[in-house]
Write a protein that holds these residues in place. Structure first.
Motif, PDB file in Angstrom:
ATOM      1  N   ASP A 152       0.657  -1.202   0.108  1.00 51.78           N
ATOM      2  CA  ASP A 152      -0.054  -0.026   0.127  1.00 51.78           C
ATOM      3  C   ASP A 152       0.787   1.222   0.048  1.00 51.78           C
ATOM      4  O   ASP A 152       1.884   1.353   0.448  1.00 51.78           O
ATOM      5  CB  ASP A 152      -0.791   0.041   1.432  1.00 51.78           C
ATOM      6  CG  ASP A 152      -2.199  -0.898   1.191  1.00 51.78           C
ATOM      7  OD1 ASP A 152      -2.497  -1.521   0.017  1.00 51.78           O
ATOM      8  OD2 ASP A 152      -2.824  -1.238   2.136  1.00 51.78           O
ATOM      9  N   GLN A 260      -4.255  -0.293   6.084  1.00 52.49           N
ATOM     10  CA  GLN A 260      -5.559   0.486   6.047  1.00 52.49           C
ATOM     11  C   GLN A 260      -6.565  -0.640   6.702  1.00 52.49           C
ATOM     12  O   GLN A 260      -6.821  -1.617   6.272  1.00 52.49           O
ATOM     13  CB  GLN A 260      -5.916   0.729   4.934  1.00 52.49           C
ATOM     14  CG  GLN A 260      -6.943   1.691   4.613  1.00 52.49           C
ATOM     15  CD  GLN A 260      -7.526   1.831   2.992  1.00 52.49           C
ATOM     16  OE1 GLN A 260      -7.844   0.912   2.581  1.00 52.49           O
ATOM     17  NE2 GLN A 260      -7.366   3.227   2.623  1.00 52.49           N
ATOM     18  N   ASP A 261      -7.523   0.085   7.626  1.00 58.02           N
ATOM     19  CA  ASP A 261      -8.586  -0.449   8.327  1.00 58.02           C
ATOM     20  C   ASP A 261      -9.669  -0.154   7.330  1.00 58.02           C
ATOM     21  O   ASP A 261     -10.309   0.945   7.102  1.00 58.02           O
ATOM     22  CB  ASP A 261      -8.786   0.174   9.695  1.00 58.02           C
ATOM     23  CG  ASP A 261     -10.033  -0.556  10.440  1.00 58.02           C
ATOM     24  OD1 ASP A 261     -10.839  -1.433   9.505  1.00 58.02           O
ATOM     25  OD2 ASP A 261     -10.135  -0.568  11.548  1.00 58.02           O
ATOM     26  N   ARG A 262     -10.304  -1.164   6.719  1.00 64.54           N
ATOM     27  CA  ARG A 262     -11.410  -1.156   5.750  1.00 64.54           C
ATOM     28  C   ARG A 262     -12.600  -1.686   6.067  1.00 64.54           C
ATOM     29  O   ARG A 262     -13.542  -1.659   5.552  1.00 64.54           O
ATOM     30  CB  ARG A 262     -11.125  -1.947   4.568  1.00 64.54           C
ATOM     31  CG  ARG A 262      -9.715  -1.195   3.645  1.00 64.54           C
ATOM     32  CD  ARG A 262      -9.119  -2.347   2.806  1.00 64.54           C
ATOM     33  NE  ARG A 262      -8.082  -1.916   2.156  1.00 64.54           N
ATOM     34  CZ  ARG A 262      -6.779  -2.226   2.677  1.00 64.54           C
ATOM     35  NH1 ARG A 262      -6.359  -2.981   3.708  1.00 64.54           N
ATOM     36  NH2 ARG A 262      -5.651  -1.817   1.678  1.00 64.54           N
ATOM     37  N   ARG A 263     -12.970  -1.716   7.344  1.00 69.18           N
ATOM     38  CA  ARG A 263     -14.051  -2.135   7.910  1.00 69.18           C
ATOM     39  C   ARG A 263     -15.263  -1.075   7.757  1.00 69.18           C
ATOM     40  O   ARG A 263     -16.488  -1.435   7.774  1.00 69.18           O
ATOM     41  CB  ARG A 263     -14.094  -2.901   9.359  1.00 69.18           C
ATOM     42  CG  ARG A 263     -13.076  -4.094   9.674  1.00 69.18           C
ATOM     43  CD  ARG A 263     -12.919  -4.322  11.073  1.00 69.18           C
ATOM     44  NE  ARG A 263     -11.975  -3.368  11.535  1.00 69.18           N
ATOM     45  CZ  ARG A 263     -11.403  -3.430  12.934  1.00 69.18           C
ATOM     46  NH1 ARG A 263     -11.935  -4.441  13.512  1.00 69.18           N
ATOM     47  NH2 ARG A 263     -10.804  -2.289  13.187  1.00 69.18           N
ATOM     48  N   PRO A 268     -11.414   5.475   5.339  1.00 66.09           N
ATOM     49  CA  PRO A 268     -10.093   4.544   5.337  1.00 66.09           C
ATOM     50  C   PRO A 268      -9.445   5.331   6.500  1.00 66.09           C
ATOM     51  O   PRO A 268      -9.147   6.562   6.746  1.00 66.09           O
ATOM     52  CB  PRO A 268      -9.511   5.131   3.976  1.00 66.09           C
ATOM     53  CG  PRO A 268     -10.158   6.253   3.616  1.00 66.09           C
ATOM     54  CD  PRO A 268     -11.454   6.460   4.257  1.00 66.09           C
ATOM     55  N   TRP A 270      -5.408   4.809   7.909  1.00 64.23           N
ATOM     56  CA  TRP A 270      -4.365   4.275   7.543  1.00 64.23           C
ATOM     57  C   TRP A 270      -3.374   4.364   8.970  1.00 64.23           C
ATOM     58  O   TRP A 270      -3.476   5.234   9.656  1.00 64.23           O
ATOM     59  CB  TRP A 270      -3.203   5.124   6.362  1.00 64.23           C
ATOM     60  CG  TRP A 270      -3.922   5.211   5.244  1.00 64.23           C
ATOM     61  CD1 TRP A 270      -4.875   6.094   4.556  1.00 64.23           C
ATOM     62  CD2 TRP A 270      -3.649   4.039   4.359  1.00 64.23           C
ATOM     63  NE1 TRP A 270      -5.260   5.880   3.201  1.00 64.23           N
ATOM     64  CE2 TRP A 270      -4.434   4.532   3.153  1.00 64.23           C
ATOM     65  CE3 TRP A 270      -3.193   2.922   4.318  1.00 64.23           C
ATOM     66  CZ2 TRP A 270      -4.345   3.697   2.029  1.00 64.23           C
ATOM     67  CZ3 TRP A 270      -3.019   2.110   3.199  1.00 64.23           C
ATOM     68  CH2 TRP A 270      -3.613   2.380   2.158  1.00 64.23           C
TER      69      TRP A 270
END
Length: 278
Positions: A152, A260-263, A268, A270
């Motif tokens: 990323d 990255q937390d995509r929940r 977003p 980071w």
């Protein structure tokens, strides 16, 4: 690879840690080396070290590889001073972190200009010199393990380094008739000034090491050994090849510089790629 041979090896990015190591390798083997770098100061600093080691068969050329006229001039100067071109190490590159969504166009274009177009200039200009001399030769491109594996926030770097692999295959296919071999080295994370800023963040060095099967970071000499192989008689029947030198890091998708937390959709978040060491 045997030294004390008439002719010259050209190395780009010669002022950086890896470039210096590559130049040192060829100087120790008795070759004349044309050391190219965009930074004249970096070249002067490197040359002082080589002279201290008693290595003086080199000349320096401040050269921005995004400017084709500068590249051609540097190649011509190298040949004029030291005889026919023997080989090229296309090492110079550029990297900058930035998310795909927010990356300024100028950052993307800089990656393309330096890593892709600039490397093309170096390889084509070198190939023209080699073809004209009719003595064969070799070109080794320094790509990256990230040419094959995503990380990323370095999409421009990954993309341009991946494109180099196709260029290497195309060049190898077309230049073989001139007995010019073209190959690529794909380094993993090596411990240099360029990577140290990231490695010294909390947990990062330990995190990379924990997921590197051979248990250590790479060194400049790890990569120069591969460069030496591609330049040697042992690789006389090797062209269009890519050699991944990363201690097995890519087996676990390393390096993970950021996460990255995509929940939560559209939010977003980071964070660092590795948790701080306990």
């Amino acid at each position: 690879m045997s030294g004390a041979t008439e002719g010259v090896v050209v190395v780009t990015g010669a002022g950086g840690a890896l470039g210096r190591s590559v130049v040192t390798l060829f100087l120790e083997q008795g070759y004349h080396v044309a050391a190219l770098d965009r930074s004249e100061q970096a070249l002067q600093d490197a040359s002082a070290t080589w002279k201290e080691q008693g290595l003086d068969q080199f000349h320096l050329a401040a050269c921005d590889q995004t400017d084709r006229s500068q590249v051609d001039a540097a190649m011509s100067q190298a040949v004029a001073e030291h005889g026919p071109l023997i080989g090229v190490v296309a090492n110079a590159g550029y990297a900058k972190f930035g998310s795909f969504l927010d990356m300024p166009a100028r950052d993307w274009e800089r990656h393309v200009d330096v890593n892709l177009t600039g490397t093309f200039h170096v390889c084509q200009s070198g190939a023209q010199q080699l073809a004209q001399a009719r003595n064969g030769g070799w070109i080794t491109v320094i790509s990256s393990g990230l040419a094959l594996y995503h990380s990323d926030q370095v999409s421009a770097y990954c993309t341009t380094k991946a494109a180099l692999l196709t260029m290497v295959r195309s060049a190898a296919a077309e230049l073989g008739v001139h007995r010019i071999r073209v190959n690529a080295v794909l380094p993993g994370v090596i411990d240099t000034a360029m990577t140290r800023g990231m490695l010294e963040q909390d947990g990062v060095r330990d995190g990379v090491l924990a997921k590197t099967p051979l248990g250590r970071l790479g060194t400049e000499s790890d990569i120069t050994e591969v460069v030496q192989f591609f330049a040697s008689n042992a690789a006389e029947w090797v062209t269009g090849a890519t050699l991944l030198a990363d201690g097995g890091q890519s087996l676990y998708g390393q390096p993970t510089w950021t996460t990255q937390d995509r929940r939560i959709p559209h939010e977003p978040t980071w964070g660092p790629g590795y948790a701080a060491a306990p």
